[in-house]
Scaffold this active site. Structure first.
Site, PDB file in Angstrom:
ATOM      1  N   GLY A   8      51.463  25.157  57.200  1.00 43.44           N
ATOM      2  CA  GLY A   8      50.748  25.312  58.630  1.00 43.44           C
ATOM      3  C   GLY A   8      51.309  26.793  58.448  1.00 43.44           C
ATOM      4  O   GLY A   8      50.834  27.579  59.873  1.00 43.44           O
ATOM      5  N   ASP A  34      51.500  27.031  53.117  1.00 38.89           N
ATOM      6  CA  ASP A  34      49.736  27.158  53.180  1.00 38.89           C
ATOM      7  C   ASP A  34      49.261  26.784  52.074  1.00 38.89           C
ATOM      8  O   ASP A  34      49.574  26.964  51.150  1.00 38.89           O
ATOM      9  CB  ASP A  34      49.251  28.056  54.219  1.00 38.89           C
ATOM     10  N   ASP A  49      49.682  22.148  50.108  1.00 42.67           N
ATOM     11  CA  ASP A  49      48.393  21.125  50.310  1.00 42.67           C
ATOM     12  C   ASP A  49      49.356  20.147  51.349  1.00 42.67           C
ATOM     13  O   ASP A  49      50.143  19.433  50.699  1.00 42.67           O
ATOM     14  CB  ASP A  49      47.679  20.796  49.419  1.00 42.67           C
ATOM     15  N   TYR A 138      41.179  14.031  67.062  1.00 41.23           N
ATOM     16  CA  TYR A 138      42.621  14.642  67.183  1.00 41.23           C
ATOM     17  C   TYR A 138      43.673  14.039  68.719  1.00 41.23           C
ATOM     18  O   TYR A 138      44.516  14.369  68.232  1.00 41.23           O
ATOM     19  CB  TYR A 138      42.167  15.992  68.213  1.00 41.23           C
ATOM     20  N   LYS A 142      46.874  12.328  67.933  1.00 36.21           N
ATOM     21  CA  LYS A 142      48.304  13.124  68.526  1.00 36.21           C
ATOM     22  C   LYS A 142      49.536  11.459  68.876  1.00 36.21           C
ATOM     23  O   LYS A 142      50.268  12.092  69.317  1.00 36.21           O
ATOM     24  CB  LYS A 142      48.059  14.040  69.872  1.00 36.21           C
TER      25      LYS A 142
HETATM   26  C1  AKB Z   1      42.332  22.389  70.826  1.00 39.57           C
HETATM   27  O1  AKB Z   1      41.792  23.268  72.606  1.00 39.57           O
HETATM   28  O2  AKB Z   1      42.314  21.571  70.261  1.00 39.57           O
HETATM   29  C2  AKB Z   1      44.567  23.626  71.043  1.00 39.57           C
HETATM   30  C3  AKB Z   1      45.149  22.098  71.942  1.00 39.57           C
HETATM   31  C4  AKB Z   1      45.453  22.089  73.153  1.00 39.57           C
HETATM   32  O3  AKB Z   1      45.817  20.968  70.975  1.00 39.57           O
HETATM   33  N1  AKB Z   1      44.172  24.416  71.594  1.00 39.57           N
END
Ligand code: AKB
Length: 317
Positions: A8, A34, A49, A138, A142
């Site tokens: 990335g 990338d 990739d 997300y 994480k």
């Molecule tokens: C987002 O807003 O998705 C990122 C983060 C805080 O992980 N900047």
């Protein structure tokens, strides 16, 4: 870190991190990768990739890497638009990167985020170790990523390290698809148009950091004595916490005619509402000496100066 592969590398963090790592460790010792080609190629670069495990392994082996910095991932708002794709890219890419690091005995860094927290997490002075029940894809990625990195350290002895980044602000490469991106856009629009419409509502506090502090944090954590690290993969780090009207007020000190209004985006607002107001970075300070040089005032001066030059324009006053 002596021979580093970065995934990335054309992204918001990767593009500036690659330059910094090359300054410190030498241009030929940092392989940028990338999924797309850079406009100008300077220094070693390969297309990659991150869902292609075989190519990731071969590139790392051929380069004789001793470190993997895995940055390729979708950010929060984009991940919410296409959760299945986000899962496959964010988790598939991470698993491949961890496996390559295990097989080739690489030191490993990948970022977590304030997005790893959720609505049931304490909002203020959010502790290092606390409830993590995020409500976004997300955030799920994480949290799973933090746990996987811990697992690869405990189970296989891979030297995994990471931080929970707040929103990152930079004049160099624009972010894409994040929730905190308003705090970057606002500076661009202030310089270009003298006004900004915020998609995040007044009163919504989020943690933020200026990019030079974020890059230095990665280098410092990777160089830190591993025997002193208790929270290897998910150090809370933050430089400031503010809400939209505070950043607008700071910009107004330099561009008195600057105006801001609000058209709130319900998707990104809901994500922001589920995140902390301000996290506690004391574990990072104690275990590896984290510090940030830029607060809102100092960052605003630098951002406006740099953007004026970049956008080749006199700031509206
Ligand atoms: C987002 O807003 O998705 C990122 C983060 C805080 O992980 N900047």
């Amino acid at each position: 870190m002596k021979k580093i592969i970065v995934t990335g590398a054309l992204g918001q963090i990767g593009s500036e991190l690659t330059v910094k790592l090359r300054d410190i460790y030498g241009e030929d010792n940092v392989l940028a990768t990338d999924i797309r080609k850079p406009e100008d190629i300077c220094g070693p670069f390969e297309l990659l990739d991150v869902t292609d495990a075989k190519k990731m392994y071969e590139l790392s082996k051929d380069f004789e890497a001793d470190t993997m910095i895995h940055m390729a991932a979708l950010l929060s708002a984009t991940a919410e638009k296409n959760p299945l794709f986000a899962w496959n890219l964010n988790m598939g890419g991470l698993m491949n990167a961890l496996e390559v690091s295990r097989e080739l005995d690489l030191q490993f860094f990948t970022p977590s985020s304030i997005g790893a927290f959720g609505p049931s997490t304490p909002k203020d002075n959010t502790p290092q170790d606390t409830l993590q029940r995020p409500t976004t894809m997300y955030g799920v990625n994480k949290v799973a990523g933090e746990l996987l990195c811990d697992y690869y350290f405990n189970r296989f002895g891979v030297d995994t390290r990471g931080v929970r980044f707040p929103g990152l602000i930079s004049y160099a490469t624009p972010p894409g698809g994040g929730t905190t991106d308003y705090a970057v856009d606002i500076y661009y629009k202030a310089v270009e148009q003298g006004r900004y419409t915020s998609y995040i509502a007044e009163g919504t506090y989020m943690d933020m950091m200026y990019m030079p502090d974020a890059l230095q944090a990665i280098v410092n954590l990777m160089e830190a004595d591993g025997s002193k690290l208790k929270h290897r993969n998910a150090f809370n780090i933050s430089a400031m916490s503010f809400e939209p009207s505070q950043i607008a007020a700071e910009i107004k000190k330099h561009i008195p005619s600057f105006k801001m209004d609000y058209t709130v985006d319900p998707v990104r607002q809901a994500i922001a509402d589920s995140w902390p107001n301000a996290i506690d970075s004391s574990a990072a300070v104690e275990e590896w000496g984290f510090k940030a040089d830029f607060d809102l005032e100092k960052m605003t001066i630098d951002m406006l100066e740099k953007l004026k030059v970049k956008l080749n324009q006199k700031a509206i006053s």
